[in-house]
Design a protein around this motif. Structure first.
Motif, PDB file in Angstrom:
ATOM      1  N   ARG A  59       0.876  -1.183   0.000  1.00  0.00           N
ATOM      2  CA  ARG A  59       0.000   0.000   0.000  1.00  0.00           C
ATOM      3  C   ARG A  59       0.902   1.218   0.000  1.00  0.00           C
ATOM      4  O   ARG A  59       2.088   1.128   0.313  1.00  0.00           O
ATOM      5  CB  ARG A  59      -0.934   0.004   1.201  1.00  0.00           C
ATOM      6  CG  ARG A  59      -0.209  -0.002   2.523  1.00  0.00           C
ATOM      7  CD  ARG A  59      -1.189  -0.042   3.683  1.00  0.00           C
ATOM      8  NE  ARG A  59      -0.524  -0.319   4.925  1.00  0.00           N
ATOM      9  CZ  ARG A  59       0.170   0.554   5.640  1.00  0.00           C
ATOM     10  NH1 ARG A  59       0.285   1.791   5.214  1.00  0.00           N
ATOM     11  NH2 ARG A  59       0.740   0.208   6.768  1.00  0.00           N
ATOM     12  N   ARG A  60       0.327   2.339  -0.353  1.00  0.00           N
ATOM     13  CA  ARG A  60       1.127   3.575  -0.375  1.00  0.00           C
ATOM     14  C   ARG A  60       1.479   4.005   1.030  1.00  0.00           C
ATOM     15  O   ARG A  60       0.687   3.879   1.958  1.00  0.00           O
ATOM     16  CB  ARG A  60       0.358   4.700  -1.056  1.00  0.00           C
ATOM     17  CG  ARG A  60       0.428   4.635  -2.543  1.00  0.00           C
ATOM     18  CD  ARG A  60      -0.115   5.892  -3.111  1.00  0.00           C
ATOM     19  NE  ARG A  60      -1.518   6.019  -2.734  1.00  0.00           N
ATOM     20  CZ  ARG A  60      -2.461   6.460  -3.525  1.00  0.00           C
ATOM     21  NH1 ARG A  60      -2.176   6.845  -4.720  1.00  0.00           N
ATOM     22  NH2 ARG A  60      -3.694   6.541  -3.111  1.00  0.00           N
ATOM     23  N   SER A  61       2.674   4.532   1.175  1.00  0.00           N
ATOM     24  CA  SER A  61       3.096   5.090   2.445  1.00  0.00           C
ATOM     25  C   SER A  61       2.298   6.358   2.705  1.00  0.00           C
ATOM     26  O   SER A  61       1.923   7.068   1.775  1.00  0.00           O
ATOM     27  CB  SER A  61       4.588   5.401   2.391  1.00  0.00           C
ATOM     28  OG  SER A  61       5.028   6.005   3.573  1.00  0.00           O
ATOM     29  N   TRP A  62       2.062   6.667   3.958  1.00  0.00           N
ATOM     30  CA  TRP A  62       1.263   7.858   4.286  1.00  0.00           C
ATOM     31  C   TRP A  62       1.926   9.124   3.793  1.00  0.00           C
ATOM     32  O   TRP A  62       1.279  10.115   3.494  1.00  0.00           O
ATOM     33  CB  TRP A  62       1.003   7.937   5.778  1.00  0.00           C
ATOM     34  CG  TRP A  62       2.251   8.143   6.588  1.00  0.00           C
ATOM     35  CD1 TRP A  62       3.082   7.180   7.075  1.00  0.00           C
ATOM     36  CD2 TRP A  62       2.831   9.385   6.965  1.00  0.00           C
ATOM     37  NE1 TRP A  62       4.135   7.733   7.743  1.00  0.00           N
ATOM     38  CE2 TRP A  62       4.009   9.095   7.688  1.00  0.00           C
ATOM     39  CE3 TRP A  62       2.481  10.706   6.767  1.00  0.00           C
ATOM     40  CZ2 TRP A  62       4.828  10.086   8.206  1.00  0.00           C
ATOM     41  CZ3 TRP A  62       3.295  11.692   7.297  1.00  0.00           C
ATOM     42  CH2 TRP A  62       4.451  11.374   8.002  1.00  0.00           C
ATOM     43  N   ALA A  63       3.248   9.143   3.654  1.00  0.00           N
ATOM     44  CA  ALA A  63       3.957  10.339   3.189  1.00  0.00           C
ATOM     45  C   ALA A  63       3.801  10.525   1.683  1.00  0.00           C
ATOM     46  O   ALA A  63       4.083  11.585   1.157  1.00  0.00           O
ATOM     47  CB  ALA A  63       5.437  10.236   3.540  1.00  0.00           C
ATOM     48  N   ASP A  64       3.333   9.502   0.995  1.00  0.00           N
ATOM     49  CA  ASP A  64       3.257   9.543  -0.464  1.00  0.00           C
ATOM     50  C   ASP A  64       1.815   9.390  -0.941  1.00  0.00           C
ATOM     51  O   ASP A  64       1.558   8.745  -1.939  1.00  0.00           O
ATOM     52  CB  ASP A  64       4.139   8.429  -1.042  1.00  0.00           C
ATOM     53  CG  ASP A  64       4.361   8.586  -2.537  1.00  0.00           C
ATOM     54  OD1 ASP A  64       4.450   9.732  -2.994  1.00  0.00           O
ATOM     55  OD2 ASP A  64       4.437   7.563  -3.221  1.00  0.00           O
ATOM     56  N   GLU A  65       0.871   9.957  -0.231  1.00  0.00           N
ATOM     57  CA  GLU A  65      -0.539   9.796  -0.570  1.00  0.00           C
ATOM     58  C   GLU A  65      -0.909  10.388  -1.926  1.00  0.00           C
ATOM     59  O   GLU A  65      -1.813   9.910  -2.582  1.00  0.00           O
ATOM     60  CB  GLU A  65      -1.426  10.408   0.519  1.00  0.00           C
ATOM     61  CG  GLU A  65      -1.412   9.629   1.806  1.00  0.00           C
ATOM     62  CD  GLU A  65      -1.997   8.230   1.676  1.00  0.00           C
ATOM     63  OE1 GLU A  65      -2.923   8.044   0.888  1.00  0.00           O
ATOM     64  OE2 GLU A  65      -1.502   7.335   2.372  1.00  0.00           O
ATOM     65  N   ASP A  66      -0.224  11.434  -2.366  1.00  0.00           N
ATOM     66  CA  ASP A  66      -0.597  12.064  -3.634  1.00  0.00           C
ATOM     67  C   ASP A  66       0.122  11.457  -4.826  1.00  0.00           C
ATOM     68  O   ASP A  66      -0.224  11.730  -5.963  1.00  0.00           O
ATOM     69  CB  ASP A  66      -0.330  13.574  -3.573  1.00  0.00           C
ATOM     70  CG  ASP A  66       1.133  13.871  -3.275  1.00  0.00           C
ATOM     71  OD1 ASP A  66       1.833  12.983  -2.751  1.00  0.00           O
ATOM     72  OD2 ASP A  66       1.563  14.997  -3.564  1.00  0.00           O
ATOM     73  N   GLY A  67       1.108  10.605  -4.616  1.00  0.00           N
ATOM     74  CA  GLY A  67       1.853   9.990  -5.709  1.00  0.00           C
ATOM     75  C   GLY A  67       1.035   8.912  -6.392  1.00  0.00           C
ATOM     76  O   GLY A  67       0.336   8.139  -5.763  1.00  0.00           O
ATOM     77  N   VAL A  68       1.100   8.862  -7.711  1.00  0.00           N
ATOM     78  CA  VAL A  68       0.383   7.860  -8.478  1.00  0.00           C
ATOM     79  C   VAL A  68       1.371   6.780  -8.885  1.00  0.00           C
ATOM     80  O   VAL A  68       2.413   7.067  -9.459  1.00  0.00           O
ATOM     81  CB  VAL A  68      -0.267   8.495  -9.734  1.00  0.00           C
ATOM     82  CG1 VAL A  68      -0.943   7.440 -10.574  1.00  0.00           C
ATOM     83  CG2 VAL A  68      -1.230   9.583  -9.328  1.00  0.00           C
TER      84      VAL A  68
END
Length: 97
Positions: A59-68
């Motif tokens: 899953r995406r890291s919380w620091a990278d929420e906007d990265g696709v």
């Protein structure tokens, strides 16, 4: 003489044991942090990544929420939670040439 040799041996053993504390973990869940992987498939906020020859749920890291993320992207493992990896997209300087 025997006491001096024993003290010297203990000093060498203590120094070696303290030196191992600075080494990075190579196996287990601690060894996965910071490793590079490749996205195999991704939908929404989760998918599968290939890290060290094994497929992992991610899953995406919380620091990278906007990265696709899309298939083929390089990712870095941030955390391990059970059998799921938290990953972020790798920066250009982190990818080996």
């Amino acid at each position: 003489g025997a006491g001096v040799i024993a003290c010297l041996w203990v000093a060498v053993a203590a120094r070696k044991s303290l030196a191992t504390r600075t080494l990075r973990a190579r196996a287990g869940r601690e060894g996965l942090r910071g490793r590079l992987g490749v996205v195999r498939n991704w939908t929404g906020s989760g998918g599968q990544v290939l890290v060290d020859g094994a497929l992992w749920q991610a899953r995406r890291s919380w620091a990278d929420e906007d990265g696709v993320l899309s298939e083929g992207d390089s990712v870095v493992v941030e955390r391990v939670s059970g059998l799921t990896l938290a990953v972020r997209k790798a920066e250009e300087w982190e990818i080996p040439c």
